[in-house]
Design a protein around this motif. Structure first.
Motif, mmCIF file in Angstrom:
data_model
loop_
_atom_site.group_PDB
_atom_site.id
_atom_site.type_symbol
_atom_site.label_atom_id
_atom_site.label_comp_id
_atom_site.label_asym_id
_atom_site.label_seq_id
_atom_site.Cartn_x
_atom_site.Cartn_y
_atom_site.Cartn_z
ATOM 1 N N LEU A 16 0.794 -1.228 0.054
ATOM 2 C CA LEU A 16 -0.119 -0.062 -0.038
ATOM 3 C C LEU A 16 0.745 1.152 0.085
ATOM 4 C CD1 LEU A 16 -2.836 0.997 0.140
ATOM 5 C CD2 LEU A 16 -3.034 0.929 2.572
ATOM 6 N N ALA A 17 1.980 1.298 0.701
ATOM 7 C CA ALA A 17 2.874 2.328 0.598
ATOM 8 C C ALA A 17 3.428 2.580 -0.663
ATOM 9 C CB ALA A 17 4.012 1.793 1.507
ATOM 10 N N GLN A 18 3.392 1.865 -1.639
ATOM 11 C CA GLN A 18 3.914 2.122 -3.105
ATOM 12 C C GLN A 18 2.656 2.382 -4.148
ATOM 13 O OE1 GLN A 18 6.468 -1.806 -2.613
ATOM 14 N NE2 GLN A 18 7.419 -0.652 -4.120
ATOM 15 N N ALA A 19 1.421 2.474 -3.393
ATOM 16 C CA ALA A 19 0.252 2.675 -4.421
ATOM 17 C C ALA A 19 0.327 4.236 -4.881
ATOM 18 C CB ALA A 19 -1.122 2.191 -3.456
ATOM 19 N N GLN A 20 -0.196 4.166 -6.206
ATOM 20 C CA GLN A 20 -0.307 5.535 -6.750
ATOM 21 C C GLN A 20 -1.841 5.794 -7.295
ATOM 22 O OE1 GLN A 20 2.179 7.673 -7.121
ATOM 23 N NE2 GLN A 20 3.746 6.481 -5.885
ATOM 24 N N ASP B 125 -5.372 -6.340 4.850
ATOM 25 C CA ASP B 125 -6.825 -6.654 4.317
ATOM 26 C C ASP B 125 -6.923 -6.534 2.829
ATOM 27 O OD1 ASP B 125 -7.719 -5.661 6.943
ATOM 28 O OD2 ASP B 125 -7.274 -3.555 6.377
ATOM 29 N N ILE B 126 -5.660 -6.569 2.229
ATOM 30 C CA ILE B 126 -5.656 -6.474 0.697
ATOM 31 C C ILE B 126 -5.128 -7.747 0.232
ATOM 32 C CG2 ILE B 126 -4.372 -5.415 -1.171
ATOM 33 C CD1 ILE B 126 -4.232 -2.653 0.488
ATOM 34 N N VAL B 127 -5.771 -8.074 -0.804
ATOM 35 C CA VAL B 127 -5.664 -9.454 -1.603
ATOM 36 C C VAL B 127 -4.398 -8.972 -2.778
ATOM 37 C CG1 VAL B 127 -6.369 -11.025 -3.114
ATOM 38 C CG2 VAL B 127 -7.729 -10.426 -1.392
ATOM 39 N N SER C 225 -18.550 6.626 -3.543
ATOM 40 C CA SER C 225 -17.913 7.718 -2.749
ATOM 41 C C SER C 225 -16.506 7.712 -2.591
ATOM 42 C CB SER C 225 -18.441 7.349 -1.361
ATOM 43 O OG SER C 225 -19.857 6.950 -1.032
ATOM 44 N N LEU C 226 -15.978 8.933 -2.620
ATOM 45 C CA LEU C 226 -14.464 9.052 -2.229
ATOM 46 C C LEU C 226 -14.241 9.415 -0.671
ATOM 47 C CD1 LEU C 226 -11.741 9.951 -3.109
ATOM 48 C CD2 LEU C 226 -12.515 12.658 -2.961
ATOM 49 N N VAL C 227 -13.693 8.272 -0.250
ATOM 50 C CA VAL C 227 -13.382 8.117 1.423
ATOM 51 C C VAL C 227 -11.956 7.935 1.859
ATOM 52 C CG1 VAL C 227 -15.751 7.074 1.592
ATOM 53 C CG2 VAL C 227 -14.123 5.840 1.246
ATOM 54 N N ASP C 228 -11.684 8.129 3.097
ATOM 55 C CA ASP C 228 -10.465 7.702 3.505
ATOM 56 C C ASP C 228 -10.243 6.325 3.316
ATOM 57 O OD1 ASP C 228 -9.949 10.558 4.281
ATOM 58 O OD2 ASP C 228 -10.800 10.279 6.311
ATOM 59 N N ASN C 229 -9.331 5.879 3.154
ATOM 60 C CA ASN C 229 -8.575 4.649 2.950
ATOM 61 C C ASN C 229 -8.446 4.027 4.133
ATOM 62 O OD1 ASN C 229 -7.494 2.075 2.051
ATOM 63 N ND2 ASN C 229 -5.538 2.794 2.579
ATOM 64 N N TRP C 230 -9.456 2.828 4.320
ATOM 65 C CA TRP C 230 -9.590 1.886 5.518
ATOM 66 C C TRP C 230 -8.578 0.836 5.532
ATOM 67 C CZ3 TRP C 230 -12.835 1.603 1.738
ATOM 68 C CH2 TRP C 230 -12.935 0.650 1.377
ATOM 69 N N LEU C 231 -8.094 0.458 4.456
ATOM 70 C CA LEU C 231 -7.317 -0.746 4.477
ATOM 71 C C LEU C 231 -6.157 -0.603 4.867
ATOM 72 C CD1 LEU C 231 -8.851 -1.466 0.946
ATOM 73 C CD2 LEU C 231 -9.126 -2.611 2.879
ATOM 74 N N SER C 232 -5.494 -1.794 5.421
ATOM 75 C CA SER C 232 -4.050 -1.997 5.570
ATOM 76 C C SER C 232 -3.584 -3.138 4.723
ATOM 77 C CB SER C 232 -3.794 -2.412 7.141
ATOM 78 O OG SER C 232 -4.419 -3.460 7.541
ATOM 79 N N ASP C 233 -2.418 -3.308 4.831
ATOM 80 C CA ASP C 233 -1.913 -4.338 3.751
ATOM 81 C C ASP C 233 -2.353 -5.907 3.877
ATOM 82 O OD1 ASP C 233 -0.154 -3.220 1.981
ATOM 83 O OD2 ASP C 233 1.478 -2.787 3.525
ATOM 84 N N ILE D 182 -7.289 -1.599 -5.905
ATOM 85 C CA ILE D 182 -6.897 -2.483 -4.713
ATOM 86 C C ILE D 182 -8.125 -3.496 -4.412
ATOM 87 C CG2 ILE D 182 -6.344 -2.297 -2.371
ATOM 88 C CD1 ILE D 182 -5.777 0.544 -2.491
ATOM 89 N N VAL D 183 -7.909 -4.733 -4.642
ATOM 90 C CA VAL D 183 -8.719 -5.680 -4.291
ATOM 91 C C VAL D 183 -8.552 -6.115 -2.629
ATOM 92 C CG1 VAL D 183 -9.351 -8.233 -4.790
ATOM 93 C CG2 VAL D 183 -8.537 -6.784 -6.404
ATOM 94 N N CYS D 184 -9.764 -6.167 -2.114
ATOM 95 C CA CYS D 184 -9.865 -6.477 -0.538
ATOM 96 C C CYS D 184 -10.961 -7.436 -0.292
ATOM 97 C CB CYS D 184 -9.859 -5.253 0.044
ATOM 98 S SG CYS D 184 -11.258 -4.292 -0.501
#
Length: 217
Positions: free
Chosen positions: A128-132, A175-177, A165-173, A137-139
């Motif tokens: 996620l730190a490298q996401a642009q 949580d991500i597939v 919606s445009l929302v704050d990202n609630w995901l962490s690594d 993102i699949v979760c």
């Protein structure tokens, strides 16, 4: 038109001009025709090598045609407020994967309809730190997909009774597939286009000069 198409067209034109010239002057012979065809083929082959590839594309990323992640985010924002509709793929209603497919289709890029297919497109982003912006993102164990909008925010079609919606990202690594990059970022795309253009120009100049000196054209 791809590089391969252009090469083929140039070769066809070259062969046709030689044949027309032979017919006009009354000097056409089977051997001359064969040499013309051979010369066109050699020219196409040399041009392909000078350009450094076959012109083939194999995935959504390489066929994006200059589209960048910023374009993906901008298009996704057009659908903010559209109601969630299971199976929806239009501005009248969208589900999570329908939103992703709709946005990329708007930009001329075909991606699969379902999350399972969308989770394999493009190239994988390690974390996620490298996401642009523009990455998808699949979760939720592969059941949900969102578009990363940058600045710690995502765009998605959440669930029944809610809107895109445009929302704050609630995901962490954890949580991500997978995170997939379907199109390059603007700076990368501009840099690549610039260097490729320069390389191609130099290669073509060298190729045509050598062929003219050798009497191949």
């Amino acid at each position: 038109m791809t590089v391969t198409d252009a090469i083929g067209r140039i070769a066809q034109i070259q062969a046709t001009l030689v044949q027309l010239d032979s017919v006009t002057t009354g000097t056409a012979t089977p051997a001359a025709s064969t040499r013309s065809s051979s010369g066109a083929t050699d020219f196409a082959s040399a041009l392909t090598q000078a350009l450094g590839g076959t012109g083939a594309t194999t995935d959504a990323t390489t066929s994006s045609g200059g589209v960048t992640g910023a374009d993906v985010v901008a298009d996704a924002k057009k659908y903010l407020g559209v109601p969630y509709v299971f199976g929806g793929t239009s501005a009248s209603g969208l589900d999570c994967s329908g939103l992703v497919q709709r946005v990329f289709k708007d930009l001329g890029i075909d991606v699969p309809r379902l999350v399972s297919g969308q989770s394999t497109v493009g190239t994988e982003v390690p974390s996620l730190a490298q996401a642009q912006p523009g990455d998808i993102i699949v979760c939720n164990g592969g059941e949900h997909i969102v578009i990363y909008a940058g600045d710690g925010k995502v765009i998605h079609a959440p669930s029944e009774g809610r809107n895109v919606s445009l929302v704050d990202n609630w995901l962490s690594d954890s949580d991500i597939v997978t995170i997939r990059r379907v199109v390059p970022q603007a700076s990368t795309a501009a840099s690549s286009a610039s260097s490729l253009s320069t390389a191609q120009t130099d290669a073509l100049r060298s190729l045509f000069t050598s062929m003219l000196q050798g009497g191949s054209l």
